[in-house]
Scaffold this active site. Structure first.
Site, PDB file in Angstrom:
ATOM      1  N   CYS A 262     101.059 -58.801 124.453  1.00 25.78           N
ATOM      2  CA  CYS A 262     100.708 -57.377 124.370  1.00 25.78           C
ATOM      3  C   CYS A 262     101.348 -56.552 125.486  1.00 25.78           C
ATOM      4  O   CYS A 262     101.999 -55.531 125.234  1.00 25.78           O
ATOM      5  CB  CYS A 262      99.194 -57.206 124.331  1.00 25.78           C
ATOM      6  N   HIS A 310      93.901 -56.190 126.996  1.00 21.79           N
ATOM      7  CA  HIS A 310      94.800 -55.933 125.863  1.00 21.79           C
ATOM      8  C   HIS A 310      95.327 -54.503 125.953  1.00 21.79           C
ATOM      9  O   HIS A 310      94.635 -53.594 126.426  1.00 21.79           O
ATOM     10  CB  HIS A 310      94.074 -56.145 124.533  1.00 21.79           C
ATOM     11  N   HIS A 322     100.852 -52.717 118.506  1.00 17.11           N
ATOM     12  CA  HIS A 322     100.524 -53.719 119.527  1.00 17.11           C
ATOM     13  C   HIS A 322     100.893 -55.104 119.036  1.00 17.11           C
ATOM     14  O   HIS A 322     101.176 -55.324 117.855  1.00 17.11           O
ATOM     15  CB  HIS A 322      99.035 -53.648 119.898  1.00 17.11           C
TER      16      HIS A 322
END
Length: 347
Positions: A262, A310, A322
């Site tokens: 990520c 994240h 993402h």
């Protein structure tokens, strides 16, 4: 005189018979409840429960991944510093050897000169003017010798300082590498456990999990093209890069160009836009300035979970791009898919 009664003899094999009966009854008790109904073993988890466990493992693996990324960044920096120290030490050792050679030449010249008393040399000299010129040269040579000695000492001190700093840096690097190993083992352990859980599902259930993971895949490109809404050309360039990487696989620790985790995706996107971001989510959130969720613009970094584990790139219309986890490639997803933790505008 009382009557004596012979003790009753046990039936042959009676003990074994009663033991067998006890075992049979115990087995029956295990197989039936108090009401006589059959008791079954704990049921296997449902596909939904397995997917929930897998999602949790992926999230825990991502936390460990960001810790790994941070440790790797520090280990790489320590390695660069150690290499720089070694290079500087090598340069100083070269200068030290040059100074020692120069000092040795001066000492050899003095030894060869014989070292007569200056007054006697003046008295015996057939050319006093020439002698005085030579004496002045010898005095200058003595000053040069003193300067060379000072230079040698300075280089020696510098080398010792560099060697001490290098020892400290080497110890730091060793510690960082041990930390890397711990985080790597945590990540791989979580991912292997998730893989084993997924293996329990049928092919159809795994396909359903894949459909669920890609449920937010982008529709027509023109509906999601946000470049005109981006606050500036650099944010637009980062978003454009993220769009180009849709479908790229998630690989923990990867920063592109063909696979990402990520924070690796966001770092690569902004690198393409000419902006250097830190490697980890918890460092990226402190880059630029914080923005409220209601103020999001394309190119903003959006962060999730309480541990800031994240990150994605906001692309407008409540969506982001993402790199989710190993079960799904880089994709478009709703910002409210995960617990929102904050946002930062870095361009």
């Amino acid at each position: 005189m009382g009557t004596h009664r012979r003790p009753r003899q046990r039936a042959k094999g009676g003990g074994r018979a009663r033991t067998a009966a006890t075992i049979t009854l115990a087995g029956a008790a295990t197989a039936t409840g108090l009401g006589g109904t059959t008791v079954h073993a704990d049921p296997q988890p449902t596909a939904a429960q397995v997917r929930a466990k897998v999602d949790k493992l992926y999230q825990e693996a991502e936390v460990a991944t960001e810790k790994y990324n941070g440790a790797k960044e520090k280990a790489d920096a320590a390695e660069r510093r150690l290499e720089d120290l070694r290079d500087e030490a090598a340069r100083k050792e070269y200068r030290l050897n040059s100074a020692r050679e120069a000092l040795g030449s001066v000492a050899a010249a003095q030894y060869r000169s014989g070292g007569l008393d200056p007054a006697l040399q003046l008295a015996l000299s057939s050319d006093p003017d020439r002698y005085l010129d030579g004496a002045a040269f010898a005095e200058r040579a003595g000053s040069r010798q003193q300067a060379e000695v000072g230079r040698v000492r300075k280089e020696l001190r510098g080398i010792e300082q560099l060697r001490g700093a290098a020892r400290v840096e080497a110890a730091s690097l060793k510690s960082r590498r041990a930390e890397l190993k711990r985080h790597r083992e945590t990540v791989t352990g979580k991912l292997e456990k998730a893989h084993r859980l997924l293996a329990r599902l049928t092919t159809e259930e795994r396909a359903d999990a894949g459909d669920r993971a890609s449920r937010s895949a982008p529709g027509p490109r023109e509906d999601l093209s946000p470049s005109s809404q981006a606050p500036n050309s650099r944010a637009a360039a980062a978003v454009a890069y993220a769009y180009q990487k849709l479908g790229s696989p998630y690989v923990w620790g990867a920063t592109g160009p063909n696979a990402f985790d990520c924070s690796g995706l966001t770092q690569a996107a902004y690198r393409a836009a000419g902006i250097s971001l830190p490697r980890t989510t918890y460092a990226q959130i402190d880059t630029g300035r914080r923005v409220a969720r209601s103020e999001l613009l394309p190119g903003d970094l959006v962060f999730f979970y309480s541990g800031i584990s994240h990150v994605g790139i906001y692309v407008g219309n409540g969506r982001m791009i993402h790199a989710p986890n190993p079960s799904a490639p880089v994709r478009v997803a709703p910002v409210d898919e995960m617990p929102f933790a904050g946002a930062a505008r870095v361009a």
